[in-house]
Enzyme design. Sequence first.
Site, PDB file in Angstrom:
ATOM      1  N   GLY A   1      38.001  20.841  18.378  1.00  0.00           N
ATOM      2  CA  GLY A   1      38.465  20.499  19.720  1.00  0.00           C
ATOM      3  C   GLY A   1      39.737  19.700  19.820  1.00  0.00           C
TER       4      GLY A   1
ATOM      5  N   TRP B   1      42.905  20.481  19.310  1.00  0.00           N
ATOM      6  CA  TRP B   1      44.008  21.150  20.012  1.00  0.00           C
ATOM      7  C   TRP B   1      43.746  21.182  21.514  1.00  0.00           C
ATOM      8  CZ3 TRP B   1      47.307  25.580  17.693  1.00  0.00           C
ATOM      9  CH2 TRP B   1      47.837  25.170  16.465  1.00  0.00           C
TER      10      TRP B   1
ATOM     11  N   ASP C   1      35.067  29.700  21.212  1.00  0.00           N
ATOM     12  CA  ASP C   1      34.734  29.658  19.791  1.00  0.00           C
ATOM     13  C   ASP C   1      33.406  30.365  19.573  1.00  0.00           C
ATOM     14  OD1 ASP C   1      36.002  27.621  17.431  1.00  0.00           O
ATOM     15  OD2 ASP C   1      34.049  28.519  17.015  1.00  0.00           O
TER      16      ASP C   1
ATOM     17  N   ASP D   1      33.211  35.428  21.314  1.00  0.00           N
ATOM     18  CA  ASP D   1      33.991  36.069  20.265  1.00  0.00           C
ATOM     19  C   ASP D   1      35.147  36.775  20.951  1.00  0.00           C
ATOM     20  OD1 ASP D   1      35.081  37.581  18.233  1.00  0.00           O
ATOM     21  OD2 ASP D   1      33.162  38.282  17.450  1.00  0.00           O
TER      22      ASP D   1
ATOM     23  N   ASP E   1      44.468  27.831  16.047  1.00  0.00           N
ATOM     24  CA  ASP E   1      44.508  27.165  14.740  1.00  0.00           C
ATOM     25  C   ASP E   1      43.421  27.750  13.842  1.00  0.00           C
ATOM     26  OD1 ASP E   1      45.493  25.283  12.874  1.00  0.00           O
ATOM     27  OD2 ASP E   1      43.939  23.836  13.417  1.00  0.00           O
TER      28      ASP E   1
ATOM     29  N   LYS F   1      48.398  29.859  13.654  1.00  0.00           N
ATOM     30  CA  LYS F   1      48.546  29.516  12.245  1.00  0.00           C
ATOM     31  C   LYS F   1      48.608  30.774  11.389  1.00  0.00           C
ATOM     32  CE  LYS F   1      45.100  27.302  10.238  1.00  0.00           C
ATOM     33  NZ  LYS F   1      44.320  26.093   9.935  1.00  0.00           N
TER      34      LYS F   1
END
Length: 240
Positions: free
Chosen positions: A84, A86, A112, A128, A152, A192
């Site tokens: 959490g 970010w 998530d 998802d 991320d 990322k």
Amino acid sequence: MTTSRPKGSSGRGRRDLRVRVKTAKGRKLSSTRWLERQLNDPYVQSAKAEGYRGRAAYKILEIDEKFHFLKPGARVVDLGCAPGGWSQVAVARTNALGTRQNKPQGRVIGVDLQEVEPIEGAEIHLLDFLDEGADDLVREWLGGSADVVISDMAPKASGHPPTDHLRIMGLCEAAAEFAMDVLEPGGVFVAKVLAGGAEADLVARLNRAFAKVSHVKPPASRSDSSEKFVVATGFRGKPD
């Protein structure tokens, strides 16, 4: 809002105050080294002091200080938001709490696969993002399209660098496709990636969809890590 480099991250002009951890019975040497690194990491210490859920919060803070996409009133989607950090930053920077009158209120949606502890000012959903119709759900929760999609995410490491690189690139490509389904024109995508040779296709597709694509390794990203971040700004539309 700006963030300063955590205290003690330079090391100039001070004594060696490094915490050293002895290997305990039953603890692997790798675990001891990880614990020692955590105890001596100024970003870990600052995260605890400032209430962030992990040192990764400083990565998005530093990226935003360079590209300025977490603006007041922005609608943000945080993919793979656990734990959490970010989302915490996104809430603060988009003024999602709306503490002042006439101040734009942002919206932060975190999604998530696992349960995430509630974050004040953010909406957290168990989802998802690869599921069919996930983009429609996110737009419904936002009440429209997103201004920013951040990620991320990283798959569980296999210990085989080439395999891990391909896995994270596959995840990043999926996140990029999702972003292009939910972003407003002019929107921003941040994700990322790992340094390696499988980025050409992703970058080529992003270059067709966005006005500018950049790579950045923020100071909070450990120097011995191969991670970096792709920042795509000025969404023009999903390419064919």
